[in-house]
Design a protein around this motif. Sequence first.
Motif, PDB file in Angstrom:
ATOM      1  N   LEU A 411       1.036  -1.425   0.252  1.00  0.00           N
ATOM      2  CA  LEU A 411       0.047   0.085  -0.449  1.00  0.00           C
ATOM      3  C   LEU A 411       1.158   0.479   0.231  1.00  0.00           C
ATOM      4  N   GLY A 412       1.872   1.316  -0.219  1.00  0.00           N
ATOM      5  CA  GLY A 412       3.143   2.406   0.205  1.00  0.00           C
ATOM      6  C   GLY A 412       3.296   2.403   1.507  1.00  0.00           C
ATOM      7  N   GLU A 413       3.808   4.299   2.278  1.00  0.00           N
ATOM      8  CA  GLU A 413       3.462   4.302   3.076  1.00  0.00           C
ATOM      9  C   GLU A 413       2.142   5.102   3.509  1.00  0.00           C
ATOM     10  N   VAL A 414       1.348   4.742   4.860  1.00  0.00           N
ATOM     11  CA  VAL A 414       0.229   5.292   5.704  1.00  0.00           C
ATOM     12  C   VAL A 414       0.733   5.227   6.742  1.00  0.00           C
ATOM     13  N   ASP A 415      -0.281   6.790   6.844  1.00  0.00           N
ATOM     14  CA  ASP A 415      -0.839   6.730   8.315  1.00  0.00           C
ATOM     15  C   ASP A 415      -1.211   5.795   9.033  1.00  0.00           C
ATOM     16  N   MET A 416      -0.941   6.262  10.312  1.00  0.00           N
ATOM     17  CA  MET A 416      -1.128   5.272  11.282  1.00  0.00           C
ATOM     18  C   MET A 416      -2.560   5.465  11.626  1.00  0.00           C
ATOM     19  N   PRO A 438     -10.241   4.348   5.884  1.00  0.00           N
ATOM     20  CA  PRO A 438     -10.086   3.062   6.420  1.00  0.00           C
ATOM     21  C   PRO A 438      -9.018   2.758   4.649  1.00  0.00           C
ATOM     22  N   LEU A 439      -7.868   2.307   4.348  1.00  0.00           N
ATOM     23  CA  LEU A 439      -7.242   1.484   3.461  1.00  0.00           C
ATOM     24  C   LEU A 439      -7.409   0.878   2.522  1.00  0.00           C
ATOM     25  N   LEU A 440      -8.097   0.081   2.864  1.00  0.00           N
ATOM     26  CA  LEU A 440      -9.215  -0.817   2.022  1.00  0.00           C
ATOM     27  C   LEU A 440     -10.110  -0.227   0.850  1.00  0.00           C
TER      28      LEU A 440
END
Length: 440
Positions: A411-416, A438-440
């Motif tokens: 997903l690359g770098e994500v925010d916590m 949501p990331l998905l």
Amino acid sequence: MRMIFLTTTLLIASTVAHAAPVLMVSIDGLRPGDVLDADARGFKVPTLKKLAADGVHASGVKNALPTVTYPNHTTLITGVWPAKHGIASNPTFDPLQKNSGGWYWYTQDIKVRTLWDAVHQKGGKVASLSWPVSVGAGSIDYNLPEYWRTDLHDEDIKLVRALSTPGIVPLLEKQTGLSFVQADGESVDEDIGRTRFAAALIAAKHPQFTTVHLRGLDHTEHTFGPGSPEAKAALERLDTAVGDMIARARTAEPDLVVAIVSDHGFAPVEHSVNLIAPFAQAGLITLDAGNKVTDWLAEPWGGASVAVVLARPDDAALKAQVSALLKGLASKPELGIAHVAEAREVAQLGGTPMASFWLDFKPGYMMGTNPAAPPVGPGTVKGTHGYFPTHPEMRATFILSGPSISKRGSLGEVDMRDIAPTLAKVLNVSLPGADGKPLL
């Protein structure tokens, strides 16, 4: 009305039943590269590699200020930064040491809704083993919280037994053949016991959401340094234990979704910097003959980065005095100070509003605790975290895998802050107060 009630109850039960159960496992201090670049780094972690390959993962997780355990674990279950959720650091701010080194152990200090709350209020069962800031969590149905108050392990075990959900410790001891002493603590051996307790708890109670905190890798990295042979051995043992836990849990819950997370990365440490003495010399801290603080106007609070709290934050003269002191310290290269942030920048990073300033060290440096030490001395640990989240070494880990999770790779770098809303979506619950998505 009776029909409406029955229909509503069935709809709620159906919604919970069809949401995939989630097991969130925090491997404290797990650097993403130790999984994603395991072969190049010489780590043998087949369980974690397979989870990443079969589902989705982040190349890194940008975490909260400060990059320490308790604030970031609370962000993981709320989707907001410490400025909102209220868990500012690991230990509470206690300049006169009236709290005897107490930490943010108690859930009542969390100011916002958690994933535990969301699942519990929708009718799902919640379980947690050694998760930070979980003492007294009413929304955790089966709770073995993280807590200690002495240097005597056996005495602290009595405390945690007393604070745990009645009956749950004897049940898990019977099912696993382990004593609770073997499943509570911060060694890898105790982590392994905790994974066996977690698997047994899932099999016995079928919780919808389970949180598990494994502490041994972090402890090893502090003692021996990140990437050390000892840290590699610790992670490899945990990888095996996590694989066994997941296999046992999926026997009871075939649809189980597993989230592997961490709170921060790690950096080697060589230098300990004495900040207490300059504050005392400036008249901002008063020390007695034993170097204990008896009065204060401004207090440095932290380790690899340091929040500076003012007794009178609206006092312009005091603020100017502290600002001048910090600028003078930052001008000395030997102290390893990378940056001094003022309150506005602290707010942008989501740090606690208690801090009027925040000092960030260069990796390799951290604040010492001995007021009588030289200005710069050898590090008291081999590795640490807590630096500003802008340092790539502090990036945390996120892996999500399970039957309902499509294989999507990185997903690359994500925010916590995005992790809690993502798990809320998998759990089919609402977390409207989260700042992430949501990331998905």
